[in-house]
Design an enzyme around this catalytic site. Structure first.
Site, short mmCIF file in Angstrom:
data_model
loop_
_atom_site.label_atom_id
_atom_site.label_comp_id
_atom_site.label_asym_id
_atom_site.label_seq_id
_atom_site.Cartn_x
_atom_site.Cartn_y
_atom_site.Cartn_z
N HIS A 27 -5.79 10.74 7.53
CA HIS A 27 -6.39 9.64 8.28
C HIS A 27 -7.31 10.14 9.39
O HIS A 27 -8.06 11.10 9.22
CB HIS A 27 -5.32 8.71 8.84
CG HIS A 27 -4.47 8.06 7.78
ND1 HIS A 27 -4.95 7.69 6.56
CD2 HIS A 27 -3.15 7.73 7.78
CE1 HIS A 27 -3.99 7.16 5.84
NE2 HIS A 27 -2.88 7.17 6.55
N SER B 287 1.30 5.58 -1.53
CA SER B 287 0.54 6.74 -1.94
C SER B 287 0.42 6.77 -3.46
O SER B 287 1.37 6.43 -4.17
CB SER B 287 1.22 8.02 -1.45
OG SER B 287 0.58 9.15 -2.00
N LYS C 20 0.88 -1.17 0.00
CA LYS C 20 0.00 0.00 0.00
C LYS C 20 0.92 1.22 0.00
O LYS C 20 1.71 1.41 0.91
CB LYS C 20 -0.88 -0.01 1.25
CG LYS C 20 -1.66 1.29 1.52
CD LYS C 20 -2.87 1.41 0.62
CE LYS C 20 -3.75 2.60 1.04
NZ LYS C 20 -4.47 2.35 2.30
N THR D 289 -0.02 11.87 -1.58
CA THR D 289 -1.06 12.68 -2.21
C THR D 289 -1.30 13.94 -1.41
O THR D 289 -1.52 15.01 -1.97
CB THR D 289 -2.36 11.86 -2.34
OG1 THR D 289 -2.12 10.72 -3.16
CG2 THR D 289 -3.47 12.71 -2.95
N ALA D 290 -1.26 13.81 -0.09
CA ALA D 290 -1.46 14.97 0.76
C ALA D 290 -0.47 16.08 0.40
O ALA D 290 -0.84 17.25 0.27
CB ALA D 290 -1.32 14.58 2.22
#
Length: 279
Positions: A154, A55, A53, A110-111
């Site tokens: 999150h 980004s 997992k 992505t943030a």
């Protein structure tokens, strides 16, 4: 089979069934629980597990070795990263970030891409120093004055008021208003040498099992939820595990392409072969 994902509730919820041998025909998983910044680096180095997992923002660095799976990840609406400060106001002014120190969870997240794209339009002269730190350390650092602002992800969306922090900007809302697309956050990638169709099938089966048996994963989720309140954990799952987790679809792929194309045009990520996202 080696896999890496975060201990966050959405990931443990999604992969609970597979990790516990409940998906017929799926290989046994050897799980590494790791923060997104760690998995991004593992994938970019090519030394990571078979499945990770990461980004979506890290895809341009990994697509030669890893392929994007069409399921298991985190996209959505109303679930974007937040820019937080110690003081707010009736109309928070982004200009207060000019020349300031801002903490982010990863420079390949992505943030961070959304923050860079937004700040280029709204922060005169740009921000000052970018400090990378684990996401769970960011809010205490803002609260204690160690940094001027923090970019959080999150469950921080639900808990930041308890730290006495104020919302400067919801980058997810900005992105959705600007593009009419969901926010691409976390992607599931697998080595191209593997049976990608089978991996996608097992991942999707694990997602569907989680939805069909929501109580089954509760102990596993809370075991890794870092002392999170059960209600916060459930809110986290409800927000990040949605129809895009089962299948990206046209809107999901469109969101990923739009994000990476804009970031490449801004010089934030390398140019890439966008056809590689689909194969």
């Amino acid at each position: 089979m080696k896999i890496a994902y975060s201990p966050c509730p959405n990931d443990t919820f999604v992969f609970h069934a597979w990790a516990h041998g409940l998906i017929p025909g799926a290989p046994e998983l050897d799980v590494l629980y790791a923060d997104i910044d760690i998995t991004n680096k593992l994938a970019a180095e090519g030394s990571g597990p078979d499945v990770l997992k990461i980004s979506y923002a890290a895809l341009p660095w990994v697509l030669q070795e890893y392929a994007l799976l069409p399921c298991g990840g985190a996209l959505g609406r109303g679930c974007g990263p937040l820019v937080l400060t110690r003081s707010g106001g009736a109309s928070p002014d982004p200009a207060q970030l000019s020349g300031r120190r801002v903490a982010v969870p990863s420079e390949r997240s992505t943030a961070y891409l959304l923050f860079r794209l937004w700040a280029a339009q709204h922060v005169p002269g740009g921000v000052g120093e970018i400090v990378v730190m684990p996401f769970h350390e960011i809010m205490p650092a803002v609260r204690d004055g160690l940094i001027d602002a923090g970019l959080v992800i999150h469950e921080a969306r639900f808990t930041y008021p308890s730290y006495g922090l104020a919302l400067l900007k919801d980058l997810g809302s900005w992105w959705e208003e600007d593009t009419q697309l969901p926010i691409p956050l976390g992607a599931i990638v697998a080595r191209r040498s593997m049976d990608l169709e089978a991996l996608a099938g097992w991942t999707r089966a694990s997602v569907k099992y989680a939805w069909a048996h929501p109580e089954a994963s509760r102990d596993y989720v809370m075991q890794h939820a870092q002392e999170m309140d059960p209600q916060v954990a459930q809110a986290h799952i409800d927000l990040y595990v949605n129809e895009f987790t089962a299948d990206l679809g046209d809107d999901g792929y469109g969101a990923v392409l739009t994000l990476l194309q804009r970031a490449a045009e801004a010089g934030i990520v390398p140019q890439m072969d966008y056809a590689a996202l689909l194969k």
